[in-house]
Design a protein around this motif. Structure first.
Motif, PDB file in Angstrom:
ATOM      1  N   ILE A 158       1.104  -1.287  -0.064  1.00 31.77           N
ATOM      2  CA  ILE A 158      -0.072   0.112  -0.120  1.00 31.77           C
ATOM      3  C   ILE A 158       0.827   1.261  -0.019  1.00 31.77           C
ATOM      4  CG2 ILE A 158      -1.633   1.302   1.131  1.00 31.77           C
ATOM      5  CD1 ILE A 158      -2.915  -1.245   2.290  1.00 31.77           C
ATOM      6  N   ASP A 159       0.594   2.260  -0.760  1.00 33.55           N
ATOM      7  CA  ASP A 159       1.256   3.472  -0.891  1.00 33.55           C
ATOM      8  C   ASP A 159       0.621   4.416   0.348  1.00 33.55           C
ATOM      9  OD1 ASP A 159       2.458   6.017  -1.538  1.00 33.55           O
ATOM     10  OD2 ASP A 159       1.875   5.920  -3.553  1.00 33.55           O
ATOM     11  N   PRO A 160       1.718   4.523   1.229  1.00 34.60           N
ATOM     12  CA  PRO A 160       1.207   5.464   2.313  1.00 34.60           C
ATOM     13  C   PRO A 160       0.746   6.943   1.981  1.00 34.60           C
ATOM     14  CG  PRO A 160       3.490   4.755   2.636  1.00 34.60           C
ATOM     15  CD  PRO A 160       3.039   4.184   1.340  1.00 34.60           C
ATOM     16  N   ARG A 161       0.648   7.289   0.858  1.00 33.01           N
ATOM     17  CA  ARG A 161       0.228   8.418   0.410  1.00 33.01           C
ATOM     18  C   ARG A 161      -1.230   8.452   0.402  1.00 33.01           C
ATOM     19  NH1 ARG A 161       4.181   9.646  -4.919  1.00 33.01           N
ATOM     20  NH2 ARG A 161       3.556   7.671  -4.995  1.00 33.01           N
ATOM     21  N   TRP A 179     -12.303   3.100   4.949  1.00 34.08           N
ATOM     22  CA  TRP A 179     -12.407   3.033   3.621  1.00 34.08           C
ATOM     23  C   TRP A 179     -11.411   2.938   2.800  1.00 34.08           C
ATOM     24  CZ3 TRP A 179     -17.424   2.326   2.429  1.00 34.08           C
ATOM     25  CH2 TRP A 179     -18.472   2.649   3.546  1.00 34.08           C
ATOM     26  N   VAL A 180     -10.254   2.919   3.139  1.00 33.79           N
ATOM     27  CA  VAL A 180      -9.048   3.293   2.626  1.00 33.79           C
ATOM     28  C   VAL A 180      -7.982   2.098   2.809  1.00 33.79           C
ATOM     29  CG1 VAL A 180      -6.996   4.722   2.071  1.00 33.79           C
ATOM     30  CG2 VAL A 180      -9.112   5.492   2.538  1.00 33.79           C
ATOM     31  N   ILE A 181      -7.820   1.809   3.936  1.00 34.42           N
ATOM     32  CA  ILE A 181      -6.719   0.839   4.518  1.00 34.42           C
ATOM     33  C   ILE A 181      -7.301  -0.782   4.316  1.00 34.42           C
ATOM     34  CG2 ILE A 181      -5.226   0.050   6.131  1.00 34.42           C
ATOM     35  CD1 ILE A 181      -4.943   2.873   7.209  1.00 34.42           C
ATOM     36  N   VAL A 182      -8.472  -0.932   5.141  1.00 38.08           N
ATOM     37  CA  VAL A 182      -9.111  -2.224   5.001  1.00 38.08           C
ATOM     38  C   VAL A 182      -9.340  -2.718   3.592  1.00 38.08           C
ATOM     39  CG1 VAL A 182     -10.931  -3.548   6.152  1.00 38.08           C
ATOM     40  CG2 VAL A 182      -9.750  -1.936   7.584  1.00 38.08           C
TER      41      VAL A 182
END
Length: 262
Positions: A158-161, A179-182
């Protein structure tokens, strides 16, 4: 020797090793159709008598149910705790997070008998020996490493940005997590859940130490059956467990293939 030929040799050797390790386990399949009253290959003809005995046995059905709900609940706990731990270590990204991640996989490195003895001594003081919550908690702890490892592997891609962009647009921590990480680590979560479930489903030592005489999961019932008598129904159960494990692992392989394509 060209590269393609070398790859073929390595692949063939890998399949030979896999066959050497896996094929002996499938010996129980013909034994489950034996026409004798003891564990042996079919003598004169193949019979379904032991399959009928298994399907009509209330004790075996109760053991299947116990294994199923214990594995399900412990897997749920391992998935929640392991996913949050992996995400926290990924977000902090320091030497302390690496130490925490290492500590989370210790249950995989410690011999099961050592862990069972330690948890038994703790449970004696907490009066949890012979309790359902004690077995579930123990299996949750031993299932954590699988989830932490698979989710951490997914987080590495995953891109930390993405998180920074979500926070910059006004998303809260929980909104970013939801909504983003999971969504980006769902394949890793499912892979970890599959391995944690299989681990709990097949686990025996901890159940013997902690379950007492109150819990007879499927491996525990098989173990007692081998000690008491060599009933061919055990081969029937072993065949079913092998098929079930292969089904779950096939689902995990399909999940990995889908993830690689995406």
């Amino acid at each position: 020797m060209n590269r393609h030929h070398a790859t073929g040799i390595v692949t063939a050797f890998a399949w030979m090793v896999l066959g050497f390790l896996a094929l002996p386990a499938f010996a129980v399949v013909p034994i489950s159709f034996t026409d004798t009253r003891y564990l042996a290959m079919p003598d004169e003809h193949w019979s379904l008598q032991h399959w009928r005995a298994f399907l009509s046995s209330g004790e075996w059905h109760d053991s299947i149910w116990q294994s199923l709900w214990i594995a399900s609940v412990s897997t749920l706990g391992a998935v929640v705790a392991g996913t949050l731990c992996a995400i926290g270590c990924w977000r902090v990204s320091s030497r302390w997070s690496e130490r925490v991640r290492t500590a989370m996989i210790l249950p995989m490195a410690v011999p099961t008998i050592v862990y069972a003895l330690g948890i038994y001594r703790l449970y004696v003081d907490l009066d949890l020996v012979g309790s359902a919550i004690g077995i579930v908690f123990a299996h949750t702890v031993t299932g954590l490493p699988y989830v932490v490892l698979t989710v951490s592997a997914s987080l590495a891609n995953i891109d930390p940005r993405l998180e920074q962009a979500a926070r910059g647009l006004g998303a809260s921590v929980w909104q970013t997590l939801r909504w983003v990480i999971v969504p980006n680590v769902v394949p890793g979560i499912l892979s970890g859940a599959i391995f944690a479930f299989i681990h709990s489903w097949d686990e025996l030592i901890v159940v013997i130490f902690i379950g007492g005489r109150a819990f007879f999961t499927l491996p525990r019932r098989m173990w007692d059956g081998i000690n008491d008598n060599l009933d061919p129904v055990i081969a029937v159960v072993a065949t079913g467990m092998i098929l079930f494990t292969l089904l779950v692992l096939s689902a995990e392989i399909a999940l990995r293939a889908r993830r690689s394509r995406s």
